[in-house]
Motif scaffolding. Sequence first.
Motif, PDB file in Angstrom:
ATOM      1  N   PRO A   1       0.835  -1.191   0.000  1.00  0.00           N
ATOM      2  CA  PRO A   1       0.000   0.000   0.000  1.00  0.00           C
ATOM      3  C   PRO A   1       0.876   1.249   0.000  1.00  0.00           C
ATOM      4  O   PRO A   1       2.035   1.217   0.415  1.00  0.00           O
ATOM      5  N   ARG A   2       0.343   2.356  -0.448  1.00  0.00           N
ATOM      6  CA  ARG A   2       1.121   3.593  -0.529  1.00  0.00           C
ATOM      7  C   ARG A   2       1.696   3.966   0.826  1.00  0.00           C
ATOM      8  O   ARG A   2       1.018   3.955   1.835  1.00  0.00           O
ATOM      9  N   GLU A   3       2.975   4.301   0.855  1.00  0.00           N
ATOM     10  CA  GLU A   3       3.608   4.725   2.091  1.00  0.00           C
ATOM     11  C   GLU A   3       2.983   6.016   2.606  1.00  0.00           C
ATOM     12  O   GLU A   3       2.956   6.270   3.807  1.00  0.00           O
ATOM     13  N   ASP A   4       2.479   6.840   1.674  1.00  0.00           N
ATOM     14  CA  ASP A   4       1.883   8.110   2.078  1.00  0.00           C
ATOM     15  C   ASP A   4       0.739   7.919   3.062  1.00  0.00           C
ATOM     16  O   ASP A   4       0.434   8.814   3.844  1.00  0.00           O
ATOM     17  N   SER A   5       0.100   6.782   3.017  1.00  0.00           N
ATOM     18  CA  SER A   5      -1.060   6.565   3.886  1.00  0.00           C
ATOM     19  C   SER A   5      -0.683   6.647   5.357  1.00  0.00           C
ATOM     20  O   SER A   5      -1.501   7.049   6.186  1.00  0.00           O
ATOM     21  N   TYR A   6       0.532   6.253   5.705  1.00  0.00           N
ATOM     22  CA  TYR A   6       0.965   6.371   7.101  1.00  0.00           C
ATOM     23  C   TYR A   6       0.941   7.832   7.547  1.00  0.00           C
ATOM     24  O   TYR A   6       0.440   8.162   8.627  1.00  0.00           O
ATOM     25  N   TYR A   7       1.497   8.698   6.719  1.00  0.00           N
ATOM     26  CA  TYR A   7       1.546  10.115   7.065  1.00  0.00           C
ATOM     27  C   TYR A   7       0.139  10.691   7.210  1.00  0.00           C
ATOM     28  O   TYR A   7      -0.132  11.486   8.118  1.00  0.00           O
ATOM     29  N   ASP A   8      -0.745  10.297   6.320  1.00  0.00           N
ATOM     30  CA  ASP A   8      -2.131  10.783   6.387  1.00  0.00           C
ATOM     31  C   ASP A   8      -2.815  10.316   7.671  1.00  0.00           C
ATOM     32  O   ASP A   8      -3.537  11.079   8.312  1.00  0.00           O
ATOM     33  N   LEU A   9      -2.584   9.066   8.048  1.00  0.00           N
ATOM     34  CA  LEU A   9      -3.209   8.529   9.253  1.00  0.00           C
ATOM     35  C   LEU A   9      -2.649   9.191  10.512  1.00  0.00           C
ATOM     36  O   LEU A   9      -3.397   9.484  11.455  1.00  0.00           O
ATOM     37  N   PHE A  10      -1.343   9.442  10.537  1.00  0.00           N
ATOM     38  CA  PHE A  10      -0.754  10.143  11.682  1.00  0.00           C
ATOM     39  C   PHE A  10      -1.308  11.566  11.776  1.00  0.00           C
ATOM     40  O   PHE A  10      -1.609  12.053  12.875  1.00  0.00           O
ATOM     41  N   ALA A  11      -1.445  12.224  10.636  1.00  0.00           N
ATOM     42  CA  ALA A  11      -2.004  13.577  10.624  1.00  0.00           C
ATOM     43  C   ALA A  11      -3.445  13.569  11.116  1.00  0.00           C
ATOM     44  O   ALA A  11      -3.848  14.443  11.897  1.00  0.00           O
ATOM     45  N   ASP A  12      -4.234  12.590  10.674  1.00  0.00           N
ATOM     46  CA  ASP A  12      -5.618  12.480  11.128  1.00  0.00           C
ATOM     47  C   ASP A  12      -5.684  12.271  12.647  1.00  0.00           C
ATOM     48  O   ASP A  12      -6.523  12.859  13.329  1.00  0.00           O
ATOM     49  N   SER A  13      -4.809  11.411  13.169  1.00  0.00           N
ATOM     50  CA  SER A  13      -4.779  11.153  14.611  1.00  0.00           C
ATOM     51  C   SER A  13      -4.457  12.422  15.385  1.00  0.00           C
ATOM     52  O   SER A  13      -5.084  12.711  16.410  1.00  0.00           O
TER      53      SER A  13
ATOM     54  N   ASP B   1      -9.165   5.424  18.038  1.00  0.00           N
ATOM     55  CA  ASP B   1      -8.929   3.974  18.016  1.00  0.00           C
ATOM     56  C   ASP B   1      -8.961   3.438  16.588  1.00  0.00           C
ATOM     57  O   ASP B   1      -8.136   2.591  16.211  1.00  0.00           O
ATOM     58  N   GLU B   2      -9.903   3.934  15.798  1.00  0.00           N
ATOM     59  CA  GLU B   2     -10.006   3.468  14.409  1.00  0.00           C
ATOM     60  C   GLU B   2      -8.750   3.811  13.614  1.00  0.00           C
ATOM     61  O   GLU B   2      -8.268   2.995  12.822  1.00  0.00           O
ATOM     62  N   ARG B   3      -8.224   4.998  13.844  1.00  0.00           N
ATOM     63  CA  ARG B   3      -7.006   5.396  13.134  1.00  0.00           C
ATOM     64  C   ARG B   3      -5.809   4.565  13.601  1.00  0.00           C
ATOM     65  O   ARG B   3      -4.958   4.175  12.792  1.00  0.00           O
ATOM     66  N   THR B   4      -5.752   4.312  14.900  1.00  0.00           N
ATOM     67  CA  THR B   4      -4.659   3.482  15.422  1.00  0.00           C
ATOM     68  C   THR B   4      -4.723   2.081  14.834  1.00  0.00           C
ATOM     69  O   THR B   4      -3.700   1.526  14.396  1.00  0.00           O
ATOM     70  N   HIS B   5      -5.913   1.500  14.794  1.00  0.00           N
ATOM     71  CA  HIS B   5      -6.073   0.166  14.211  1.00  0.00           C
ATOM     72  C   HIS B   5      -5.708   0.174  12.728  1.00  0.00           C
ATOM     73  O   HIS B   5      -5.106  -0.792  12.224  1.00  0.00           O
ATOM     74  N   ALA B   6      -6.068   1.250  12.032  1.00  0.00           N
ATOM     75  CA  ALA B   6      -5.745   1.344  10.601  1.00  0.00           C
ATOM     76  C   ALA B   6      -4.229   1.359  10.395  1.00  0.00           C
ATOM     77  O   ALA B   6      -3.712   0.726   9.466  1.00  0.00           O
ATOM     78  N   ILE B   7      -3.520   2.083  11.268  1.00  0.00           N
ATOM     79  CA  ILE B   7      -2.052   2.127  11.166  1.00  0.00           C
ATOM     80  C   ILE B   7      -1.465   0.743  11.432  1.00  0.00           C
ATOM     81  O   ILE B   7      -0.573   0.280  10.710  1.00  0.00           O
TER      82      ILE B   7
ATOM     83  N   ARG C   1       5.288   2.685  17.786  1.00  0.00           N
ATOM     84  CA  ARG C   1       5.416   3.506  18.998  1.00  0.00           C
ATOM     85  C   ARG C   1       4.706   4.844  18.836  1.00  0.00           C
ATOM     86  O   ARG C   1       4.019   5.307  19.755  1.00  0.00           O
ATOM     87  N   LEU C   2       4.838   5.468  17.673  1.00  0.00           N
ATOM     88  CA  LEU C   2       4.190   6.753  17.447  1.00  0.00           C
ATOM     89  C   LEU C   2       2.676   6.607  17.477  1.00  0.00           C
ATOM     90  O   LEU C   2       1.968   7.416  18.093  1.00  0.00           O
ATOM     91  N   ALA C   3       2.152   5.576  16.832  1.00  0.00           N
ATOM     92  CA  ALA C   3       0.710   5.336  16.847  1.00  0.00           C
ATOM     93  C   ALA C   3       0.213   5.097  18.273  1.00  0.00           C
ATOM     94  O   ALA C   3      -0.835   5.625  18.680  1.00  0.00           O
ATOM     95  N   SER C   4       0.964   4.328  19.038  1.00  0.00           N
ATOM     96  CA  SER C   4       0.579   4.030  20.416  1.00  0.00           C
ATOM     97  C   SER C   4       0.624   5.275  21.293  1.00  0.00           C
ATOM     98  O   SER C   4      -0.260   5.491  22.131  1.00  0.00           O
ATOM     99  N   ASN C   5       1.652   6.103  21.099  1.00  0.00           N
ATOM    100  CA  ASN C   5       1.770   7.338  21.876  1.00  0.00           C
ATOM    101  C   ASN C   5       0.602   8.282  21.618  1.00  0.00           C
ATOM    102  O   ASN C   5       0.034   8.869  22.547  1.00  0.00           O
ATOM    103  N   LEU C   6       0.237   8.428  20.345  1.00  0.00           N
ATOM    104  CA  LEU C   6      -0.903   9.286  19.996  1.00  0.00           C
ATOM    105  C   LEU C   6      -2.193   8.746  20.611  1.00  0.00           C
ATOM    106  O   LEU C   6      -3.025   9.512  21.124  1.00  0.00           O
ATOM    107  N   ASP C   7      -2.338   7.436  20.593  1.00  0.00           N
ATOM    108  CA  ASP C   7      -3.516   6.807  21.181  1.00  0.00           C
ATOM    109  C   ASP C   7      -3.565   7.025  22.687  1.00  0.00           C
ATOM    110  O   ASP C   7      -4.634   7.245  23.265  1.00  0.00           O
TER     111      ASP C   7
END
Length: 205
Positions: free
Chosen positions: A7-19, A55-61, A80-86
Motif C-alpha cells: 500500500p502507498r507509504e503516504d497513507s501512514y503520514y495521512d493517518l498520523f495527521a488524522d490522529s 482507536d479506528e485510526r490506530t487500528h488502521a495504522i 510507537r508513534l501510533a501508540s503514543n498518539l492513542d
Amino acid sequence: MRLRLTPREDSYYDLFADSANNLVTASRLLVEIISDGSDREGLAEKMRACEHAGDERTHAIMNRLNESFITPFDREDIYRLASNLDDVMDYMEAAADLIVLYQIDHLPKEVVRQVEVLERAAELTADAMPRLRGMQHLNEYWIEINRLENQADQVYRRLLAKLFSGEYDALTVMKMREVIEQLELAADAFEHVANTIESIAVKES
C-alpha cells in the motif's frame, strides 16, 4: 512505471495527521468541559466519539503495518508513534469522563492552565505531522513540547499542593486528584510523541 508491492507509504503520514488533528478536537472539547455551565454530559459524549475515532485510526495504522513490506521509517517507530498518539487520546477522554462521573461542579483555576497546555501541545503536534514526510523543521516542535511538559509538571505540583491544603474535603480531593492525574498523564504522553518523532528524525537524518 514503478511496481508497487505494498500500500502507498503516504497513507501512514495521512493517518498520523488524522490522529493528531483528532487530538486537537479532543483538547478543545476539554476546554469546553471544564467551563462552568457547560453541557458536560453532551461534551463527554463527543469526547467518546473522538476516542473511538482515534482507536479506528490506530487500528488502521497497525493493519497497514501488518500488510506492508516496506515502511517509510522503522516499523517499531511507527508502532510507537501510533501508540503514543492513542495514549494521549485515552488520557484526555478519561479526564473528561471522570469530571462527568464524579459530578465535579467547580474545578480549581489551575486545571484551566493544565488544559490550555494540552490544547497548545495538540496544536503543535498536528502542525508537526505533515513535516514528517520531509523530516525537516521539526526540532522547534519537540523543544517546545518539552517546555510545555515542564510547565504542565509545575501546574500539576501546584494543584497537588492546593488539594492537600485543607481547602477541600477528603472525597473532593480524591475525585479531583484522579482528574488532574489523567491530565498530567496526557501532557507526559504528548512529550512521548515528541520524543518518538525526534528519534525518527535522528535516524532518518
